[in-house]
Design a protein around this motif. Structure first.
Motif, PDB file in Angstrom:
ATOM      1  N   PHE A  97      47.863  19.372  86.686  1.00 55.28           N
ATOM      2  CA  PHE A  97      48.121  17.945  86.860  1.00 55.28           C
ATOM      3  C   PHE A  97      49.523  17.597  86.371  1.00 55.28           C
ATOM      4  CE2 PHE A  97      47.165  13.458  85.209  1.00 55.28           C
ATOM      5  CZ  PHE A  97      47.450  12.869  86.437  1.00 55.28           C
ATOM      6  N   SER A  98      49.904  18.181  85.242  1.00 57.11           N
ATOM      7  CA  SER A  98      51.238  17.927  84.700  1.00 57.11           C
ATOM      8  C   SER A  98      52.325  18.472  85.610  1.00 57.11           C
ATOM      9  CB  SER A  98      51.351  18.548  83.302  1.00 57.11           C
ATOM     10  OG  SER A  98      52.610  18.285  82.728  1.00 57.11           O
ATOM     11  N   VAL A  99      52.127  19.693  86.112  1.00 66.59           N
ATOM     12  CA  VAL A  99      53.110  20.300  87.024  1.00 66.59           C
ATOM     13  C   VAL A  99      53.210  19.476  88.305  1.00 66.59           C
ATOM     14  CG1 VAL A  99      53.563  22.314  88.472  1.00 66.59           C
ATOM     15  CG2 VAL A  99      52.863  22.621  86.098  1.00 66.59           C
ATOM     16  N   ALA A 100      52.065  19.010  88.807  1.00 58.34           N
ATOM     17  CA  ALA A 100      52.072  18.200  90.022  1.00 58.34           C
ATOM     18  C   ALA A 100      52.840  16.895  89.800  1.00 58.34           C
ATOM     19  CB  ALA A 100      50.639  17.899  90.466  1.00 58.34           C
ATOM     20  N   CYS A 101      52.704  16.303  88.621  1.00 57.50           N
ATOM     21  CA  CYS A 101      53.441  15.073  88.328  1.00 57.50           C
ATOM     22  C   CYS A 101      54.936  15.315  88.280  1.00 57.50           C
ATOM     23  CB  CYS A 101      52.955  14.472  87.007  1.00 57.50           C
ATOM     24  SG  CYS A 101      51.354  13.651  87.132  1.00 57.50           S
ATOM     25  N   HIS A 102      55.345  16.450  87.725  1.00 54.46           N
ATOM     26  CA  HIS A 102      56.772  16.791  87.746  1.00 54.46           C
ATOM     27  C   HIS A 102      57.270  16.938  89.182  1.00 54.46           C
ATOM     28  CE1 HIS A 102      56.550  17.324  83.461  1.00 54.46           C
ATOM     29  NE2 HIS A 102      57.799  17.731  83.401  1.00 54.46           N
ATOM     30  N   GLY A 103      56.465  17.603  90.024  1.00 50.87           N
ATOM     31  CA  GLY A 103      56.844  17.719  91.430  1.00 50.87           C
ATOM     32  C   GLY A 103      56.919  16.370  92.114  1.00 50.87           C
ATOM     33  N   ALA A 104      56.004  15.462  91.760  1.00 52.45           N
ATOM     34  CA  ALA A 104      56.010  14.121  92.357  1.00 52.45           C
ATOM     35  C   ALA A 104      57.269  13.354  91.970  1.00 52.45           C
ATOM     36  CB  ALA A 104      54.763  13.352  91.919  1.00 52.45           C
ATOM     37  N   VAL A 105      57.688  13.489  90.720  1.00 52.35           N
ATOM     38  CA  VAL A 105      58.919  12.820  90.284  1.00 52.35           C
ATOM     39  C   VAL A 105      60.117  13.348  91.070  1.00 52.35           C
ATOM     40  CG1 VAL A 105      60.502  12.471  88.343  1.00 52.35           C
ATOM     41  CG2 VAL A 105      58.035  12.345  87.977  1.00 52.35           C
ATOM     42  N   TYR A 106      60.161  14.668  91.280  1.00 53.27           N
ATOM     43  CA  TYR A 106      61.273  15.265  92.019  1.00 53.27           C
ATOM     44  C   TYR A 106      61.278  14.765  93.467  1.00 53.27           C
ATOM     45  CZ  TYR A 106      64.649  18.976  93.199  1.00 53.27           C
ATOM     46  OH  TYR A 106      65.760  19.672  93.582  1.00 53.27           O
ATOM     47  N   GLY A 107      60.092  14.764  94.096  1.00 59.39           N
ATOM     48  CA  GLY A 107      60.013  14.295  95.474  1.00 59.39           C
ATOM     49  C   GLY A 107      60.421  12.845  95.604  1.00 59.39           C
ATOM     50  N   PHE A 108      59.964  11.999  94.679  1.00 60.32           N
ATOM     51  CA  PHE A 108      60.316  10.586  94.722  1.00 60.32           C
ATOM     52  C   PHE A 108      61.818  10.390  94.528  1.00 60.32           C
ATOM     53  CE2 PHE A 108      61.177   6.482  92.896  1.00 60.32           C
ATOM     54  CZ  PHE A 108      60.361   5.613  93.597  1.00 60.32           C
ATOM     55  N   MET A 109      62.375  11.046  93.518  1.00 56.16           N
ATOM     56  CA  MET A 109      63.789  10.816  93.206  1.00 56.16           C
ATOM     57  C   MET A 109      64.699  11.375  94.285  1.00 56.16           C
ATOM     58  SD  MET A 109      65.551   9.128  91.159  1.00 56.16           S
ATOM     59  CE  MET A 109      64.302   8.780  89.929  1.00 56.16           C
ATOM     60  N   ILE A 125      54.390   2.179  86.519  1.00 58.44           N
ATOM     61  CA  ILE A 125      53.134   2.886  86.818  1.00 58.44           C
ATOM     62  C   ILE A 125      53.391   4.383  86.984  1.00 58.44           C
ATOM     63  CG2 ILE A 125      51.302   3.160  88.530  1.00 58.44           C
ATOM     64  CD1 ILE A 125      51.511   0.145  89.060  1.00 58.44           C
ATOM     65  N   PHE A 126      54.444   4.716  87.716  1.00 56.70           N
ATOM     66  CA  PHE A 126      54.819   6.113  87.915  1.00 56.70           C
ATOM     67  C   PHE A 126      55.063   6.796  86.565  1.00 56.70           C
ATOM     68  CE2 PHE A 126      57.250   8.734  91.336  1.00 56.70           C
ATOM     69  CZ  PHE A 126      56.490   9.842  91.013  1.00 56.70           C
ATOM     70  N   SER A 127      55.803   6.128  85.685  1.00 58.96           N
ATOM     71  CA  SER A 127      56.113   6.691  84.374  1.00 58.96           C
ATOM     72  C   SER A 127      54.851   6.878  83.538  1.00 58.96           C
ATOM     73  CB  SER A 127      57.095   5.776  83.631  1.00 58.96           C
ATOM     74  OG  SER A 127      58.300   5.641  84.351  1.00 58.96           O
ATOM     75  N   LEU A 128      53.930   5.924  83.621  1.00 58.24           N
ATOM     76  CA  LEU A 128      52.683   6.031  82.867  1.00 58.24           C
ATOM     77  C   LEU A 128      51.857   7.225  83.342  1.00 58.24           C
ATOM     78  CD1 LEU A 128      51.582   2.290  82.523  1.00 58.24           C
ATOM     79  CD2 LEU A 128      52.410   3.817  80.711  1.00 58.24           C
ATOM     80  N   VAL A 129      51.849   7.459  84.657  1.00 62.67           N
ATOM     81  CA  VAL A 129      51.118   8.615  85.185  1.00 62.67           C
ATOM     82  C   VAL A 129      51.702   9.910  84.627  1.00 62.67           C
ATOM     83  CG1 VAL A 129      50.568   9.934  87.263  1.00 62.67           C
ATOM     84  CG2 VAL A 129      50.378   7.437  87.277  1.00 62.67           C
TER      85      VAL A 129
END
Length: 499
Positions: A220-232, A373-377
């Protein structure tokens, strides 16, 4: 009983010339991979997608990430088959990325190419990217780890510079030609280097260990890091080519720090958990401050995020490869299970960015709320995971679990191994103890240095492995000997002389 620890250590004092050239070529080939991978990540505003508007470009990029994530899912299911057919399957598949370059050139030259054709080309690009990434991980997992971290770290830094050179020019045809060369270079060099590995040094697929790489919370943590990269990445691309180019180039800082860790090697003990703890403040700062600024301010915030993620990515690359080699882990299975959540997260982050920026076109307080919200996730994901690598390390340690000590030192086998005369030299006493307790060749190296009174940090530096790996070997040596301290080990060596 084979080569003694002293001889083995003497052989490790320098890197052989042929292996040194392997590391250099591997660094160059990995740089080519990073160069065209970044060209795809920030492609919606740069050369590869210059033939269409930004809206369509983001859709094409999302398609490639979708097939990339699916590719790693396939590898996890067919890991044995992929490993056994890697040299043919992965080489040919990697070159499919050239279809994307050809599609861009055709659109620039003739125009009017149906969008569905471009969509298919970018779907193939995702498959190709997954194959070349897997090929490089398998290669690094099959060669000695003496300079693996430096080779990958240096390749990351050089590849970021290649990305800048391949996208900074206003001559689109020249940029596309350079990207094509990066694709061919990365696929060609890894294929060449992989075929140079002697067949007798490659374990059969059945001999590899399999272990769950990430817990649910870690995934879940790794996926969130990937989500931040994709968003940015999408957010920076929406600001234009300059922002995309600067954002991609900022990864040079994060990669440079990762190179420093790799160079220091056994002098520092850094794992994925520590990397996440280092990255978290930069990720949260970049996300929370991003909507507060315009122009240059937003680019700076985006660069903070990209730097942190580049740092984490490079360390994940070489720590995974090194653990695969040292613990004899299945390279395809392990890399696929590690990358799948990362790219699923990247896909979701890209979709969120597309919806917020291109569909809803939100700004002001709504943008602030979305980023909070993104940061809280991300924060919750890290809190649940806690940056804790202990469970993964425990699973890796279990792969080295020894047989009971009594079984190793009793019965006819022990009598058969007994030498006809007591050993006299220190080296002979160490060899005798290692043979008596059934130590592996790597454990013999560690045992010899422990018997000389060396600590774990010194041993890690001498053997050019990670401190965590040395501690694992020490733990299992102690279990085999039935002791709990280095002094007891030294006493055993002294007792051998009195037999």
């Amino acid at each position: 009983m084979g080569v003694s620890p002293v001889v083995m250590l003497q052989e490790r004092t320098h890197t052989p010339d042929d292996l040194q050239s392997t590391y250099l070529l591997a660094g160059l080939g990995f740089a080519c991979l990073i160069g065209w991978e970044l060209s795809a990540v920030f492609g919606p505003s740069l050369s590869l997608l210059s033939f269409c508007d930004l809206h369509e470009a983001v859709v094409l990029r999302i398609m490639s990430v979708l097939t990339l994530a699916a590719t790693f899912g396939f590898y996890a299911l067919k890991a044995d088959w992929v490993f056994e057919h890697r040299n043919r399957f992965l080489t040919a598949g990697s070159l499919l990325a050239l279809v994307t370059v050809a599609n861009t050139m055709a659109n620039l030259a003739f125009g009017g190419i149906p969008f569905i054709v471009s969509l298919a080309a970018w779907a193939l690009f995702g498959f190709a990217q997954g194959r070349i990434m897997m090929y490089w991980c398998v290669f690094f997992s099959l060669i000695p780890t003496r300079r693996t971290a430096v080779s990958i770290g240096l390749g990351s830094a050089l590849g970021t510079l290649m990305f800048v050179f391949a996208n900074a020019s206003e001559a689109l045809w020249a940029n596309l030609a350079e990207i094509a060369l990066l694709i061919v270079g990365s696929a060609g060099l890894v294929a060449f280097l992989s075929r140079r590995i002697p067949a007798d040094r490659i374990l059969p697929v059945s001999a590899f260990h399999r272990t769950s790489v990430l817990t649910v919370s870690a995934s879940f943590s790794v996926a969130c890091h990937g989500a931040v990269y994709g968003f940015m990445a999408i957010a920076l691309c929406s600001m234009g080519p300059v922002a995309a180019l600067v954002g991609g180039a900022s990864g040079l800082v994060g990669g440079g720090v990762a190179l420093l860790w790799g160079y220091l090697g056994p002098k520092v003990d850094i794992d994925t958990g520590m990397v996440q703890r280092i990255s978290l403040p930069l990720l949260l700062a970049g996300l929370l401050l991003f909507p507060l600024f315009e122009g240059v301010g937003r680019i700076v915030c985006g660069c903070l995020v990209v730097m942190a993620l580049a740092h984490a990515s490079v360390i994940a690359w070489y720590s995974t490869s090194i653990d695969n080699y040292e613990f004899r882990l299945h390279p395809v299975d392990r890399f696929a299970l590690r990358e799948a959540p990362n790219w699923v997260g990247f896909l979701l982050g890209s979709i969120v960015a597309y919806v917020l920026i291109f569909t809803l076109s939100i700004e002001g307080w709504a943008y602030h709320l979305a980023m909070i919200i993104f940061s809280l996730v991300v924060l919750v994901a890290f809190s649940v995971y806690g940056g804790n690598e202990s469970q993964m390390r425990k699973r890796l340690n279990a792969l080295l679990a020894p047989a009971p000590v009594e079984a190793l030192v009793s019965g006819e086998d022990a009598d058969a191994r007994a030498p006809s005369a007591p050993p006299r030299s220190f080296r002979q006493r160490c060899d005798r103890a290692c043979e008596q307790y059934g130590l592996t060749p790597r454990e013999e190296e560690v045992f010899f240095l422990l018997a000389k009174g060396r600590n774990a940090e010194y041993i890690a530096e001498q053997l050019v492995v990670s401190p965590a790996t040395v501690k694992s070997h020490i733990y299992h040596i102690y279990r085999k000997l039935g002791i709990n301290s280095q002094q007891h080990l030294m006493n055993i060596v002294d007792d051998v002389a009195a037999e």
